[in-house]
Structures are given as structure tokens and as C-alpha cells.
Motif scaffolding. Structure first.
Motif, PDB file in Angstrom:
ATOM      1  N   LYS A 212      65.372  37.253  39.354  1.00  0.00           N
ATOM      2  CA  LYS A 212      64.685  38.261  40.175  1.00  0.00           C
ATOM      3  C   LYS A 212      63.972  39.178  39.208  1.00  0.00           C
ATOM      4  N   PHE A 213      62.707  39.429  39.439  1.00  0.00           N
ATOM      5  CA  PHE A 213      62.008  40.344  38.521  1.00  0.00           C
ATOM      6  C   PHE A 213      60.780  40.980  39.155  1.00  0.00           C
ATOM      7  N   ASP A 214      60.289  42.021  38.502  1.00  0.00           N
ATOM      8  CA  ASP A 214      59.064  42.678  38.950  1.00  0.00           C
ATOM      9  C   ASP A 214      57.883  42.012  38.276  1.00  0.00           C
ATOM     10  N   SER A 215      57.015  41.436  39.087  1.00  0.00           N
ATOM     11  CA  SER A 215      55.796  40.786  38.600  1.00  0.00           C
ATOM     12  C   SER A 215      54.632  41.756  38.823  1.00  0.00           C
ATOM     13  N   PRO A 216      53.505  41.553  38.135  1.00  0.00           N
ATOM     14  CA  PRO A 216      52.327  42.365  38.465  1.00  0.00           C
ATOM     15  C   PRO A 216      51.970  42.280  39.950  1.00  0.00           C
ATOM     16  N   ARG A 217      52.356  41.177  40.612  1.00  0.00           N
ATOM     17  CA  ARG A 217      52.029  41.015  42.044  1.00  0.00           C
ATOM     18  C   ARG A 217      52.971  41.796  42.953  1.00  0.00           C
ATOM     19  N   GLY A 218      54.141  42.213  42.431  1.00  0.00           N
ATOM     20  CA  GLY A 218      55.190  42.851  43.231  1.00  0.00           C
ATOM     21  C   GLY A 218      56.521  42.171  42.917  1.00  0.00           C
ATOM     22  N   PRO A 219      57.600  42.507  43.670  1.00  0.00           N
ATOM     23  CA  PRO A 219      58.905  41.903  43.361  1.00  0.00           C
ATOM     24  C   PRO A 219      58.946  40.421  43.755  1.00  0.00           C
TER      25      PRO A 219
ATOM     26  N   GLY B  33      50.069  48.456  42.139  1.00  0.00           N
ATOM     27  CA  GLY B  33      51.264  48.742  41.327  1.00  0.00           C
ATOM     28  C   GLY B  33      50.932  49.079  39.876  1.00  0.00           C
ATOM     29  N   GLU B  34      51.779  49.915  39.279  1.00  0.00           N
ATOM     30  CA  GLU B  34      51.590  50.351  37.889  1.00  0.00           C
ATOM     31  C   GLU B  34      51.628  49.163  36.931  1.00  0.00           C
TER      32      GLU B  34
ATOM     33  N   GLU C 186      44.558  45.549  32.734  1.00  0.00           N
ATOM     34  CA  GLU C 186      43.929  46.207  31.590  1.00  0.00           C
ATOM     35  C   GLU C 186      44.117  45.392  30.304  1.00  0.00           C
ATOM     36  N   ALA C 187      45.349  44.960  30.068  1.00  0.00           N
ATOM     37  CA  ALA C 187      45.654  44.202  28.848  1.00  0.00           C
ATOM     38  C   ALA C 187      44.952  42.840  28.865  1.00  0.00           C
TER      39      ALA C 187
END
Ligand code: DHB
Length: 391
Positions: free
Chosen positions: A339-346, A282-283, A290-291
Motif C-alpha cells: 500500500k503506498f501513496d502514488s502521484p496519482r493518489g493512494p 496532490g503535493e 516538476e521533477a
């Protein structure tokens, strides 16, 4: 001219010094982060602290008019120490929220304090299903072992693994992994030949692996906590279990991103199931990795880091929703159902159980850019903790 500048500078310094004293506690939102910064679980503490600080650097330290203050305390991996620290954080520091908890016994000890103090607590690391049942103020941003284990028990029998020996660390998450993997594997027609449990503290895996060798299963299923996988696998290879044709499967704790690249090419091809891989495509994750690496050279974020990062997100959303006024109950209510978008996915924080619902991935260790990674090849969408569904 110089004199005037000096006088001005002195005035500014005096103001800057006076400000923190004048600032009322109500202008500050305090997060008490209880982590194992030393001892066997120290990598968990390092990863979570780094991720929490990254979240604050990216999102600012003022939210809804409140200055967010992070107070990090080392529990040294001991529940008694963690309980005392939690009490001090609540009584003396007057923290608004408790978070961290690198091991299940620590999360359970802090849960008692959270209930008494009516202070929300976020488990960012520990992963025994029962933790969120231990206090109505406990929420979770990590995962549960039942959640991670079941997917693998469905995958294994379809992929040539008909018999297993299980080897787990002998405490909450290990018992959960053993139970949920074994029950599902057996229901799918697999045979669990033997169930082995090694001590959590300073384990010697050699005698257990000798038993595995003698039992000759198609595969060994392993759960050990983050940071302990390399020790098991070193013994596994040294005793030639791979050469004896015994495969290894496990939850992703075994192929922890923090250690994986130093575990050697023997790891190639090992399949695990888990909620996070640093190689997740995922983007959002690309940016996170990276950060994280830029802020912490030589470190790769692992599943502990993502638990810390998302736990901070829950807190920030909680502060915003309560307009900075959130006391314990209001803050808790604001974080339930997020509910949120995590670096791991939703992900979603289940309103009823306060546990995290998330995608679980099947992954295989492969080489990418010359380094070992867990490469995802299948996903089971939005898995709730099976430990809760049973009730
Ligand atoms: C727990 C700790 C870990 O390091 C891990 O990978 C999974 C679970 C725990 O103590 O709950």
C-alpha cells in the motif's frame, strides 16, 4: 607531485575497471524492462523509461546493499519479440524481475515466461483485466479498462447522455472497455445503439466515424491505446461530428497527457474517466511532474509514466523487504499487498489478484496556464478491478 597524482589516478581507474568484473552477480539486482521503444506505441516506451530512470535518480541505485541495474529492451510492439527478449533476460542476464509491457498481447506473452521462470513480472502499461490472471507471478502498476470505464457509465446518463455508439480498438483492452461501459450504461437506463471495433494496427477511423454520424447518438464512447487518441479526434473534427451535436466521452487514454496539448481547443469540455492526470492536485504529484519535466524537458508525464514510476516503487519496496535476498517467490510475496501513496493518489496491490486498487477520477479538458489538461472534478475512491469481482 604531478607524477604521484597520475600514478594514484591510474590506480583508481584500474580499481574502478576491475570492480564491475569482480562484482558477483549476487551483488546486483537486475530489472528487465521490456518496452515498445519504436513503432506505434513508442511514446509508451519513452514515458515509462523516463519515469523509471527518474525514480532511480531520486531513490539511488543501491538498495539493501544491492546495486540496481535497469536493462531496457525494445520489443517493437510485437509479442513474439517480447517473449524471446523475456527468455533471454531470464536465462542470460539472470534478471530478478521483468517489467514494462506496453500492450496486452506482450504482457500475455511475457506471463508465460514469468510462470516458467518463477520470476515476478510487473505490468506497468497494459490494461486488459485478464493479464493478472495469466500468471501467478504477474502484478500490475497501471490500471484496468473495466476499472476506468464503469465510472463514466455512471456519470453519462446523469449528464444528458442517453444514447451512445462505442468505438474501441479491437483487442483485449478495447473489448473490456466496450463490455464494461456498455453493460453499466445499459443498467443505468442508457441505450447503446452500435458497437464499433477498429483494428489496432494502422487504423483508419474515417469509415467508423461515418457510421457514428449516421447513427446520431448523444455521445461517442472511445477507447484507443495511449498515443492513438489524436488520430481519432482529428477525423472526428474533420468530419464535423462535433458540429452535428455528437459529444465525445472515453477513458483517459483518449486525452492522454502526452498528446492532449497538441490536440487543439476542440478538445475543451471532453469528459473522461481515468486514474491519472498530470494536473492531479496532490503535493506528491506536483513534485513528480516538476521533477519529470526537469529531467525530460518538453515531456509531460502521462498515465504510462506514473505506471512506470510506481512499478519501480514496488520493486524497490520488494528489495528492501527481502533485504536484498529476494528470489522470485519471496520478492513476489513482498510486493503483494503493498500500500503506498502514488502521484496519482493512494494505491494498493491486491493480495489475492495482484492487481491495483486505486481512485478513479472524472475529468474535463480545460485550459490551465494556457495548456490543455484533464481537470479532475469527481472521484470514486479505491476502485478494485471489476473484472476480478465478477468471478
Ligand atoms: C493498453 C495499451 C494502452 O496504450 C492503453 O492506453 C491501454 C491499454 C493495452 O494494450 O493493454
Amino acid at each position: 607531485m604531478l607524477r604521484r597524482q597520475l600514478v594514484q589516478a591510474a590506480g583508481l581507474t584500474a580499481m574502478a575497471l576491475a570492480l564491475p568484473l569482480a562484482a558477483h552477480a549476487a551483488d546486483t539486482f537486475k530489472i528487465g524492462l521490456i518496452l515498445p521503444m519504436t513503432g506505434q506505441q513508442a511514446s509508451t516506451g519513452r514515458e515509462i523509461e523516463a519515469a523509471a530512470r527518474l525514480y532511480m535518480a531520486q531513490h539511488g541505485d543501491t538498495v539493501a546493499g544491492k546495486k540496481v541495474e535497469l536493462i531496457v529492451k525494445d520489443d517493437t510492439g510485437l509479442p513474439d519479440v517480447a517473449k524471446r527478449i523475456a527468455q533471454e533476460l531470464v536465462v542470460s542476464d539472470k534478471v530478478n524481475v521483468l517489467a514494462g509491457f506496453g500492450l496486452t498481447p506482450i504482457a500475455l506473452a511475457v506471463a508465460q515466461v514469468a510462470t516458467q521462470a518463477k520470476t515476478p513480472a510487473i505490468t506497468m502499461a497494459a490494461a486488459t483485466s485478464a493479464i493478472t490472471d495469466a500468471s501467478p507471478y504477474m502484478l500490475r502498476s497501471s490500471f484496468t479498462l473495466p476499472q476506468a470505464s464503469v465510472a463514466l457509465a455512471d456519470w453519462a446518463p446523469k449528464n444528458g447522455i442517453k444514447s451512445v455508439v462505442t468505438l474501441v480498438s479491437d483487442y483485449g483492452p478495447g473489448n473490456d472497455a466496450e463490455k464494461y461501459f456498455s453493460e453499466r450504461f445499459a443498467a443505468n437506463g442508457g441505450k447503446v445503439i452500435e458497437k464499433l471495433r477498429a483494428p489496432l494496427r494502422d487504423p483508419d477511423f474515417a469509415p467508423f466515424l461515418q457510421k457514428v454520424r449516421d447513427a446520431k447518438p448523444d455521445a461517442l464512447f472511445v477507447f484507443v491505446p495511449s498515443g492513438n487518441g489524436a488520430a481519432v479526434m482529428k477525423q472526428f473534427f474533420e468530419r464535423g461530428l462535433d458540429k452535428a451535436g455528437i459529444r465525445v466521452i472515453g477513458t483517459g487514454d483518449l486525452t492522454d497527457d502526452e498528446q492532449l496539448n497538441n490536440m487543439g481547443d476542440g478538445m475543451l469540455g471532453i469528459v473522461t474517466s481515468h486514474h491519472y492526470s498530470a494536473a492531479h492536485p496532490g503535493e506528491l504529484n506536483k513534485k513528480f511532474v516538476e521533477a519529470f519535466r526537469k529531467a525530460n524537458p518538453n515531456m509531460r508525464p502521462n498515465f504510462m509514466a506514473v505506471g512506470g514510476y510506481d512499478g519501480m516503487h514496488m520493486i524497490y519496496e520488494g528489495i528492501k523487504a527481502t533485504k536484498g535476498e529476494g528470489g522470485g517467490d519471496a520478492l513476489l510475496a513482498a510486493m503483494k499487498g503493498l500500500k503506498f501513496d502514488s502521484p496519482r493518489g493512494p494505491v494498493e496491490i491486491d493480495k489475492e489478484t495482484r492487481d491495483i486498487t486505486q481512485d478513479i477520477y472524472l475529468r474535463k479538458v480545460e485550459k490551465k496556464d494556457g495548456q490543455l489538461y484533464n481537470i479532475e472534478f469527481d472521484v470514486i475512491k479505491q476502485v478494485k478491478d471489476p473484472g476480478k469481482a465478477k468471478k
